[in-house]
Scaffold this motif. Structure first.
Motif, mmCIF file in Angstrom:
data_model
loop_
_atom_site.group_PDB
_atom_site.id
_atom_site.type_symbol
_atom_site.label_atom_id
_atom_site.label_comp_id
_atom_site.label_asym_id
_atom_site.label_seq_id
_atom_site.Cartn_x
_atom_site.Cartn_y
_atom_site.Cartn_z
ATOM 1 N N ARG A 5 16.004 -43.632 121.732
ATOM 2 C CA ARG A 5 17.079 -44.438 122.807
ATOM 3 C C ARG A 5 18.179 -42.997 121.845
ATOM 4 N NH1 ARG A 5 20.022 -49.648 122.038
ATOM 5 N NH2 ARG A 5 21.597 -49.466 123.685
ATOM 6 N N GLU A 6 19.607 -43.142 122.604
ATOM 7 C CA GLU A 6 20.547 -42.235 122.388
ATOM 8 C C GLU A 6 21.332 -42.921 122.042
ATOM 9 O OE1 GLU A 6 22.041 -40.249 126.258
ATOM 10 O OE2 GLU A 6 20.546 -40.231 127.322
ATOM 11 N N VAL A 7 21.342 -41.578 121.011
ATOM 12 C CA VAL A 7 22.709 -42.294 119.933
ATOM 13 C C VAL A 7 23.780 -41.402 120.311
ATOM 14 C CG1 VAL A 7 22.719 -42.602 117.986
ATOM 15 C CG2 VAL A 7 21.108 -42.833 118.561
ATOM 16 N N HIS A 8 25.374 -42.362 120.217
ATOM 17 C CA HIS A 8 26.354 -40.900 120.368
ATOM 18 C C HIS A 8 27.368 -41.262 118.860
ATOM 19 C CE1 HIS A 8 29.803 -40.051 123.046
ATOM 20 N NE2 HIS A 8 30.412 -39.349 122.014
ATOM 21 N N VAL A 9 27.387 -40.629 118.119
ATOM 22 C CA VAL A 9 27.838 -40.664 117.001
ATOM 23 C C VAL A 9 28.679 -40.341 116.896
ATOM 24 C CG1 VAL A 9 27.603 -40.254 114.282
ATOM 25 C CG2 VAL A 9 25.567 -40.553 115.684
ATOM 26 N N VAL A 10 30.480 -41.204 116.164
ATOM 27 C CA VAL A 10 31.152 -40.283 116.191
ATOM 28 C C VAL A 10 31.701 -40.542 114.733
ATOM 29 C CG1 VAL A 10 34.544 -41.233 116.598
ATOM 30 C CG2 VAL A 10 31.960 -41.574 118.367
ATOM 31 N N MET A 11 32.059 -39.209 114.451
ATOM 32 C CA MET A 11 32.361 -38.751 112.823
ATOM 33 C C MET A 11 33.541 -38.318 112.856
ATOM 34 S SD MET A 11 28.843 -37.141 110.486
ATOM 35 C CE MET A 11 29.073 -35.414 111.677
ATOM 36 N N GLY A 12 33.936 -38.573 111.779
ATOM 37 C CA GLY A 12 34.834 -38.004 110.958
ATOM 38 C C GLY A 12 34.395 -36.860 109.593
ATOM 39 N N ASN A 13 35.606 -35.969 109.025
ATOM 40 C CA ASN A 13 35.467 -35.233 108.121
ATOM 41 C C ASN A 13 34.391 -35.816 107.197
ATOM 42 O OD1 ASN A 13 37.585 -35.295 106.223
ATOM 43 N ND2 ASN A 13 39.019 -35.135 107.779
ATOM 44 N N GLU A 14 34.564 -34.300 106.115
ATOM 45 C CA GLU A 14 33.587 -34.838 105.208
ATOM 46 C C GLU A 14 34.839 -35.318 103.811
ATOM 47 O OE1 GLU A 14 30.694 -31.666 103.903
ATOM 48 O OE2 GLU A 14 32.455 -30.464 104.870
ATOM 49 N N ALA A 15 35.764 -35.472 104.070
ATOM 50 C CA ALA A 15 37.083 -35.981 102.986
ATOM 51 C C ALA A 15 36.740 -37.613 102.884
ATOM 52 C CB ALA A 15 37.927 -35.446 103.229
ATOM 53 N N CYS A 16 36.688 -37.979 104.475
ATOM 54 C CA CYS A 16 36.372 -39.393 104.759
ATOM 55 C C CYS A 16 37.539 -40.012 103.930
ATOM 56 C CB CYS A 16 35.290 -39.559 104.559
ATOM 57 S SG CYS A 16 34.419 -41.478 105.046
ATOM 58 N N HIS A 97 38.415 -33.325 112.295
ATOM 59 C CA HIS A 97 38.094 -32.349 112.461
ATOM 60 C C HIS A 97 37.555 -31.806 113.612
ATOM 61 C CE1 HIS A 97 33.496 -32.753 111.135
ATOM 62 N NE2 HIS A 97 34.127 -34.101 111.448
ATOM 63 N N HIS A 98 37.084 -30.737 113.464
ATOM 64 C CA HIS A 98 37.108 -29.366 114.748
ATOM 65 C C HIS A 98 35.489 -28.749 114.869
ATOM 66 C CE1 HIS A 98 40.509 -27.427 114.134
ATOM 67 N NE2 HIS A 98 39.159 -26.838 114.579
ATOM 68 N N VAL A 99 35.789 -28.264 113.375
ATOM 69 C CA VAL A 99 34.394 -27.221 112.697
ATOM 70 C C VAL A 99 34.015 -28.298 111.436
ATOM 71 C CG1 VAL A 99 34.192 -24.823 111.696
ATOM 72 C CG2 VAL A 99 36.013 -25.653 112.794
ATOM 73 N N LEU A 100 32.160 -27.954 112.058
ATOM 74 C CA LEU A 100 31.829 -28.018 111.531
ATOM 75 C C LEU A 100 31.180 -27.624 110.174
ATOM 76 C CD1 LEU A 100 29.291 -30.137 113.569
ATOM 77 C CD2 LEU A 100 30.651 -31.779 112.412
ATOM 78 N N PRO A 101 31.400 -27.886 108.453
ATOM 79 C CA PRO A 101 31.060 -27.351 107.585
ATOM 80 C C PRO A 101 29.188 -26.674 107.634
ATOM 81 C CG PRO A 101 29.970 -29.763 107.170
ATOM 82 C CD PRO A 101 31.222 -29.783 108.538
ATOM 83 N N GLY A 102 29.503 -25.555 107.152
ATOM 84 C CA GLY A 102 27.808 -24.913 107.488
ATOM 85 C C GLY A 102 26.499 -25.461 107.727
ATOM 86 N N ALA A 103 26.627 -26.361 106.629
ATOM 87 C CA ALA A 103 25.636 -27.322 106.213
ATOM 88 C C ALA A 103 24.003 -28.182 107.502
ATOM 89 C CB ALA A 103 25.365 -27.978 105.178
ATOM 90 N N ASP A 104 25.809 -27.699 108.460
ATOM 91 C CA ASP A 104 25.686 -28.707 109.459
ATOM 92 C C ASP A 104 25.627 -28.271 111.313
ATOM 93 O OD1 ASP A 104 25.676 -31.201 108.012
ATOM 94 O OD2 ASP A 104 27.604 -31.932 108.378
ATOM 95 N N ALA A 105 25.929 -26.670 110.526
ATOM 96 C CA ALA A 105 25.542 -25.805 111.627
ATOM 97 C C ALA A 105 25.204 -26.319 112.832
ATOM 98 C CB ALA A 105 25.675 -24.616 111.673
ATOM 99 N N ALA A 106 23.366 -26.775 112.884
ATOM 100 C CA ALA A 106 22.289 -26.399 113.522
ATOM 101 C C ALA A 106 22.949 -28.121 114.249
ATOM 102 C CB ALA A 106 21.265 -27.466 113.739
#
Length: 349
Positions: A5-16, A97-106
């Motif tokens: 099942r495809e999942v479309h995630v909408v996610m904010g930044n790490e400060a949340c 946000h528009h830049v994912l942190p290094g840990a999420d680069a993939a």
């Protein structure tokens, strides 16, 4: 993943913070309501572990007011984004946000849309829809998006979440705070026209501000984690926290220096920059800065960058500090928020 099942995630930044949370909830709801025969499940994800949710006191307050139970939320530690992506099932929309942190680069290649109110620091792939506009609140961009959609999708609870978020982000639309833009004002007016039962601006702003600044029950470690961004270079991690008390109150906390050391050591941070923020009765902000690191070279370099920065100039005035590894300043330019200081520190790293 098992059911493909495809999942479309909408996610904010790490400060949340409240803006990231409400932007993710409202946009995911809108996409779920308006996407033609959706193949995907639309899931707003709060970009913190569930255990940290209690630290977001203004968010827990507003969601509780609008009858959104914490049990219905999905947190970052409850969904395997990497596994979904490896299975080819993840689409990712980034809000606030528009830049994912290094840990999420993939996960970068899964990003299909960006909604942010910061200047773009990097280009996106041609197929990615990008909205980056200098407004006071990302919730303003989400409100505009929903307002352009089919009539009837926007409901009372969603309107109340967006309304409260824009007011908190834009300091009750006060020009003195330097955050509000005409588009923020227009969205607040639009929401109030469609939903006249919304509480008065002053009422909801004061309630949210009181909830946000209520850190009375938090340890120093929790205060530092409450609104935390982490910047990384190849060599080191730098923590950048917003602190919701004035500097004098913060420095008087019992055991502060061991707490700063323990906070950085436990997470591998080479140093910490904390921006304290408080407001006077006219909603004008006062900001002060704390730079902590046991590494003298890093501490000096960070201080030099902050002192010499001209876009914006922070107008820093050094204050006496109780410890050599902690440098403190009054920030003369109180309109230079942490959002404006982060790119300066990121470039310095």
């Amino acid at each position: 993943i098992r059911h493909h099942r495809e999942v479309h995630v909408v996610m904010g930044n790490e400060a949340c913070d409240l803006d990231s949370t409400v932007s993710a909830l409202a946009l995911a709801y809108f996409l779920a309501k308006t996407s033609p025969a959706p193949k995907a499940a639309f899931i707003p994800v709060l970009n913190i572990p569930r255990a940290d949710f209690a630290l977001r006191t203004e968010t827990t307050f507003l969601l509780r007011e609008q009858g959104v139970p914490a049990a219905s939320l999905v947190f970052r530690d409850e969904i395997d984004l990497g596994g979904l992506h490896r299975a080819g099932l993840l689409a990712l929309t980034l809000v606030d946000h528009h830049v994912l942190p290094g840990a999420d680069a993939a996960l970068e290649e899964a990003v299909v849309e960006v909604l942010d109110h910061r200047p773009l620091e990097r280009d996106r792939a041609p197929g990615c829809r990008v909205t980056a506009e200098p407004v006071g609140s990302c919730a303003t961009l989400v409100t505009e998006r929903i307002a352009q959609g089919p009539p009837g999708v926007l409901d009372g609870p969603t309107a109340a979440l967006l309304h409260g978020t824009i007011l908190l982000d834009c300091v009750n639309l006060s020009p003195a705070a330097g955050k509000v833009t005409p588009r923020d004002v227009a969205c607040v007016s639009l929401l109030e026209e469609r939903f006249p039962e919304l509480p008065a601006c002053d009422t909801i702003f004061q309630a949210l501000q009181a909830a946000k600044f209520d850190v009375s029950g938090l340890t120093t470690e929790q205060m530092l984690r409450k609104d935390l961004k982490v910047l990384s270079s190849d060599e080191l991690l730098l923590a950048v926290s917003a602190i919701y008390v004035d500097l004098e109150t913060f420095l008087r906390r019992p055991g502060l220096l061991p707490d700063l050391e323990g906070f950085c050591q436990a997470r591998g941070y080479a140093g910490l920059v904390a921006m304290t923020i408080s407001f006077n009765e006219r909603n004008e902000p006062a900001r002060q800065l704390v730079v902590y690191s046991r590494r003298e070279t890093l501490r000096s370099a960070v201080c030099r960058v902050l002192e010499e920065e001209t876009t914006p100039s922070l107008q820093l005035q050094p204050l006496a500090s109780p410890w050599s590894c902690v440098v403190t300043y009054v920030q003369g330019n109180a309109l230079a928020s942490r959002k404006k200081v982060l790119p300066v520190l990121r470039a310095a790293l």
